[in-house]
Design a protein around this motif. Structure first.
Motif, mmCIF file in Angstrom:
data_model
loop_
_atom_site.group_PDB
_atom_site.id
_atom_site.type_symbol
_atom_site.label_atom_id
_atom_site.label_comp_id
_atom_site.label_asym_id
_atom_site.label_seq_id
_atom_site.Cartn_x
_atom_site.Cartn_y
_atom_site.Cartn_z
ATOM 1 N N CYS A 126 0.855 -1.186 0.000
ATOM 2 C CA CYS A 126 0.000 0.000 0.000
ATOM 3 C C CYS A 126 0.895 1.242 0.000
ATOM 4 O O CYS A 126 2.086 1.141 0.218
ATOM 5 N N PRO A 127 0.341 2.430 -0.239
ATOM 6 C CA PRO A 127 1.199 3.621 -0.344
ATOM 7 C C PRO A 127 1.861 4.023 0.982
ATOM 8 O O PRO A 127 2.889 4.708 0.984
ATOM 9 N N GLY A 128 1.259 3.599 2.104
ATOM 10 C CA GLY A 128 1.869 3.896 3.398
ATOM 11 C C GLY A 128 1.987 5.385 3.688
ATOM 12 O O GLY A 128 1.298 6.210 3.076
ATOM 13 N N CYS B 196 -0.509 8.297 2.542
ATOM 14 C CA CYS B 196 -1.781 8.006 3.204
ATOM 15 C C CYS B 196 -1.815 8.593 4.598
ATOM 16 O O CYS B 196 -0.905 8.375 5.393
ATOM 17 N N LEU C 182 -3.697 7.815 7.053
ATOM 18 C CA LEU C 182 -4.018 6.873 8.120
ATOM 19 C C LEU C 182 -2.811 6.031 8.510
ATOM 20 O O LEU C 182 -2.840 5.303 9.498
ATOM 21 N N ALA C 183 -1.748 6.116 7.736
ATOM 22 C CA ALA C 183 -0.616 5.207 7.913
ATOM 23 C C ALA C 183 0.062 5.357 9.267
ATOM 24 O O ALA C 183 0.134 6.450 9.830
ATOM 25 N N SER D 29 1.378 -3.727 4.457
ATOM 26 C CA SER D 29 0.460 -2.613 4.701
ATOM 27 C C SER D 29 1.080 -1.646 5.703
ATOM 28 O O SER D 29 1.774 -2.068 6.629
ATOM 29 N N GLY D 30 0.763 -0.370 5.547
ATOM 30 C CA GLY D 30 1.305 0.649 6.439
ATOM 31 C C GLY D 30 0.498 0.848 7.713
ATOM 32 O O GLY D 30 0.860 1.652 8.569
ATOM 33 N N CYS D 31 -0.627 0.134 7.816
ATOM 34 C CA CYS D 31 -1.387 0.169 9.071
ATOM 35 C C CYS D 31 -2.399 -0.966 9.044
ATOM 36 O O CYS D 31 -2.546 -1.662 8.046
ATOM 37 N N ASN E 75 -5.425 -1.213 8.641
ATOM 38 C CA ASN E 75 -6.512 -1.264 7.665
ATOM 39 C C ASN E 75 -6.274 -2.314 6.585
ATOM 40 O O ASN E 75 -7.200 -2.717 5.890
ATOM 41 N N ALA E 76 -5.021 -2.706 6.427
ATOM 42 C CA ALA E 76 -4.713 -3.876 5.605
ATOM 43 C C ALA E 76 -5.029 -3.714 4.126
ATOM 44 O O ALA E 76 -5.442 -4.657 3.463
ATOM 45 N N CYS E 77 -4.808 -2.517 3.606
ATOM 46 C CA CYS E 77 -5.077 -2.301 2.184
ATOM 47 C C CYS E 77 -4.246 -3.239 1.314
ATOM 48 O O CYS E 77 -4.641 -3.553 0.199
HETATM 49 S S1 SF4 Z 1 -3.058 0.040 4.899
HETATM 50 FE FE1 SF4 Z 1 -3.149 1.864 6.128
HETATM 51 S S2 SF4 Z 1 -1.362 2.968 5.441
HETATM 52 FE FE2 SF4 Z 1 -1.776 1.537 3.861
HETATM 53 S S3 SF4 Z 1 -3.068 2.659 2.424
HETATM 54 FE FE3 SF4 Z 1 -4.400 1.502 3.796
HETATM 55 S S4 SF4 Z 1 -4.943 2.972 5.339
HETATM 56 FE FE4 SF4 Z 1 -3.125 3.772 4.317
#
Ligand code: SF4
Ligand code: HEM
Lengths: 551, 159
Positions: free
Chosen positions: A415-417, A421, A423-424, A456-458, A460-462
């Motif tokens: 994910c972009p992290g 993002c 939320l990261a 994933s950067g958080c 949310n597990a994108c």
């Molecule tokens: S997993 Fe978290 S950090 Fe990555 S894009 Fe989704 S919300 Fe953003």
């Protein structure tokens, strides 16, 4: 490829004007922040760290060369000349201006594209197998069903304000290449004993904070009742899903709270009112939509080509690429070709305008003018004659799109992290780069074989880290980026959630930790046992011991 | 608060909200569901009785009372709370033929969805003019789905 009729075109055109009006009202103060937020999200517009981010739908991951060229033009005209493909086969632009979004949507509508319901608490783009129509093992082509669902879900008056987002994925047969078991609804095309086409229906899969594998609630649903059944599921969810806590609002939480059986009972009860009703899809309509996805006019002599073997023998680099980046096709003499968006340098899933133009051109010359986006964040030319493979490879290699890494460790889903993002918790792109630097030896990568790495950067597990063979999750420890590693996840037919390896590691330790992990695998594997099978056989322990022993 | 009825602004609405039901009256009263559930025998004639159901409440509690009311007001607790849309559809399916009214967090950008789900009237919080009303109902002029107004999904519509 589905081509819009007048109704389809009218809906996207009117939607553009509707959104233009909403933006105008927002900008001149007639629409509150809160109200506009809900409306713009339903049109794929997030406001992120750097700028707004616009997510454009690629319905079930299929595009024409004209559409890809239009995306390229948009990235040049309104953005910084590149785009980012996501795990849900959509494309994101990271730098559009809020005021210009209506114009972008108008440009998209001209080529039958849109951003409708690419975010927000509504029914999102339906995804499917990227080998749809070309896989020899599929039960039936999933794309007509995806299109029928696209139409039904587009601007649905009842389901625009659901408790939370809602994602549907369709598998075309026994092999699941669409991660259907981690979707809110997973549909598996199957054939009954009597030869009737239908779906096995799963609900309640999803990742994020509470990862869940979907549960089967109906073993056989006649295909023409798919809309009525989905309507029943969505109504039960809309009425009963939690709204007091957004982390508990996905359908998976409801299914868990009620139990799959009680949930099924509610759906079946609702469905009694809907099945056999006007919602049943007419045979005529199924045929109309299916006709857009008929087989191409394949060259019957394609398999007679002898040049491929010569190139394979004489060029080791080409052979590497052929083995990793091309895939079996139902028609002899054809291959499906993955265009790797996982270069040595650069963010996974990113693609420049120039690269988009090139892929569009290759599609025109060698693959019936069509391109697919995959949920692994790559592109695919689905129908390339074997005699053209060498030319395709040369052109892709020239544009840095032929890294022979598909299915290997560096074919990461990321994910972009933190870079993009808001939320990261942690950066991801720098870690991806470190992994690329640490694993740049092609022979070693190929020896390691099939490995799915998701980061994933958080929570949310994108990037679906829970279902990576190796999952990496960025966590924030007192303002520093740390990474938790999981092993043994899978999003395929044998879906499973990864298990935590041990304590999180610091940013500069991730690549070394992976190295030790994979050295352990090479030592412990039996013959040509795949990484995932080895982890399943031995469990996390032996890996944990070795990985942390050194540190 | 402007009231829209079947896509038109109206000013002669008889209904008044009675937070606490005080027994039989000549007024046309809308009473909260909880109040109505407490009454053993509702003496108020059906033509002049309405019930207000919050999106937080249960539709199942209301179902047994449907024969006694001629208006159901569905109160949207929050902008993002879309339960009311399904409430209306289920009410219509249950055969409720009275007026269904939306109130609470409803606004111009949801008018057409409300109408399509079976709402007859909408109590808006912000002023609205004729032109805005026309746009709200006509900006999307074709629909894929079957809904409370049209049982035919796109593949059964004659276009
Ligand atoms: S997993 Fe978290 S950090 Fe990555 S894009 Fe989704 S919300 Fe953003
Ligand atoms: C940069 C902006 C982004 C933001 C703000 C964002 C936000 C979110 C949030 C909040 C969730 C969790 C929702 C929930 O579980 O209820 C989520 C889930 C998800 N996102 Fe993103 N996302 C972004 C980018 C992406 C990208 C780039 C991808 C693809 C690579 C992606 C793919 C997904 C997927 C597949 C899920 C579902 C995970 C699941 O099954 O639960 N998102 N996103």
């Amino acid at each position: 490829m589905y081509i819009y009729n007048d109704v389809d075109q009218k809906i996207v055109d009117e939607r553009v004007e509707q959104y233009r009006d909403q933006t105008k009202r927002y900008l001149n103060g007639h629409l509150s922040d809160d109200e506009f937020l809900a409306l713009r999200l339903m049109n794929g517009l997030y406001i992120q760290r750097q700028a707004p981010m616009l997510r454009v739908a690629i319905p079930y991951g299929t595009m024409t060369s004209t559409q890809l060229r239009a995306l390229s033009t948009i990235s040049r005209k309104y953005d910084k000349g590149y785009g980012h493909f996501t795990t849900r086969t959509n494309i994101q632009f990271n730098w559009p201006k809020l005021e210009e979004v209506p114009d972008i949507l108008a440009d998209l509508a001209k080529v039958q594209l849109h951003a409708i319901q690419t975010s927000g608490n509504c029914i999102r783009n339906t995804t499917t197998d990227h080998l749809a129509g070309v896989s020899a093992t599929e039960v039936s082509d999933p794309r007509p069903w995806c299109e029928l669902i696209r139409q039904w879900s587009t601007l649905h008056p009842e389901f625009a304000y659901l408790p939370r987002k809602f994602k549907i994925a369709i598998a075309s047969g026994p092999e699941d290449r669409a991660a259907t078991q981690v979707h809110d609804v997973g549909l598996h095309l199957i054939q009954s004993a009597e030869g009737e086409l239908g779906f096995e229906v799963l609900v309640g899969g999803g990742l994020g904070r509470t990862p869940k594998i979907g549960k089967v609630i109906r073993e056989f649903l006649p295909a023409n009742e798919v809309i009525s059944y989905l309507e029943a599921i969505l109504r039960v969810y809309n009425l009963n899903g939690r709204r007091d806590n957004k982390y508990k609002a996905r359908i998976k939480i409801l299914v868990d709270a009620l139990g799959a059986d009680a949930f099924r009972d509610l759906v079946e009860e609702e469905w009694q009112h809907l099945k056999g009703s006007e919602l049943q899809i007419t045979q005529e309509e199924i045929e109309r939509v299916s006709d857009f996805f008929l087989s191409h006019d394949y060259n019957v002599y394609a398999a007679a080509d002898t040049t491929l073997d010569l190139f394979l023998e004489s060029n080791a680099e080409f052979k590497h690429w052929y083995l990793r980046n091309t895939h079996a096709h139902k028609v002899p003499g054809y291959r499906a070709v993955t265009v790797s968006l996982k270069p040595q340098l650069g963010a996974p899933g990113d693609i420049t305008a120039l690269q988009m133009d090139l892929v569009a051109e290759l599609a025109d010359r060698f693959s019936f003018g069509q391109i697919r986006s995959t949920h692994h964040q790559n592109l695919l030319l689905s129908d390339v004659e074997q005699s053209d493979l060498y030319s395709v490879w040369l052109a892709l290699a020239d544009a840095n799109l032929a890294r022979a890494n598909i299915g290997t460790l560096t074919d990461m889903i990321v994910c972009p992290g933190f870079d993009f993002c808001s939320l990261a918790n942690a950066k991801t792109l720098n870690i991806a780069q470190k992994i690329n630097d640490a694993f740049d030896d092609v022979d070693y990568l190929h020896d390691l074989g099939d490995i799915r790495l998701n980061m994933s950067g958080c929570i949310n597990a994108c990037a679906h880290h829970h279902v990576g063979h190796i999952g990496i999750l960025g966590v924030d420890k007192k303002g520093e980026d740390w990474y938790q590693i999981t092993l043994g996840g899978s999003s395929e037919a044998d879906a499973s959630l990864g298990k935590v390896l041990g304590r999180a590691v610091a940013a500069d330790e991730v690549a070394d930790t992976l190295k030790r992990l994979l050295e352990t695998y090479v030592e412990l594997r039996k013959g040509d046992e795949l990484f995932i099978d080895c982890v399943r056989r031995l469990g996390v322990e032996p890996f944990k011991e070795r990985v942390y022993a050194v540190a | 608060m402007p009231l829209l009825k079947l896509k038109k602004l109206v000013s002669d609405d008889p209904w008044v909200l009675q937070e606490v039901f005080s027994g039989k009256t000549d007024l046309s009263v809308v009473v909260p569901l909880a109040q109505l559930l407490e009454q053993e025998l509702v003496a108020q004639p059906k033509e002049r009785l309405g019930v207000r159901l919050s999106s937080d409440e249960s539709l199942d509690d209301l179902k047994p009372l449907l024969k006694q009311v001629s208006l159901v007001e569905i109160y949207f607790e929050a902008l993002r709370d879309g339960r009311g849309f399904s409430f209306a559809r289920v009410l219509r399916r249950e055969g409720f033929e009275g007026e269904i009214r939306a109130s609470g967090e409803v606004s111009r950008d949801r008018l057409d969805y409300l109408y399509r789900c079976g709402f007859d009237s909408v109590l808006l919080q912000a002023p609205i003019n004729e032109e805005q009303i026309t746009t709200a109902y006509q900006e999307i002029s074709v629909h894929y789905q079957a809904d409370a107004r049209n049982e035919q999904p796109i593949y059964r519509q004659a276009i």
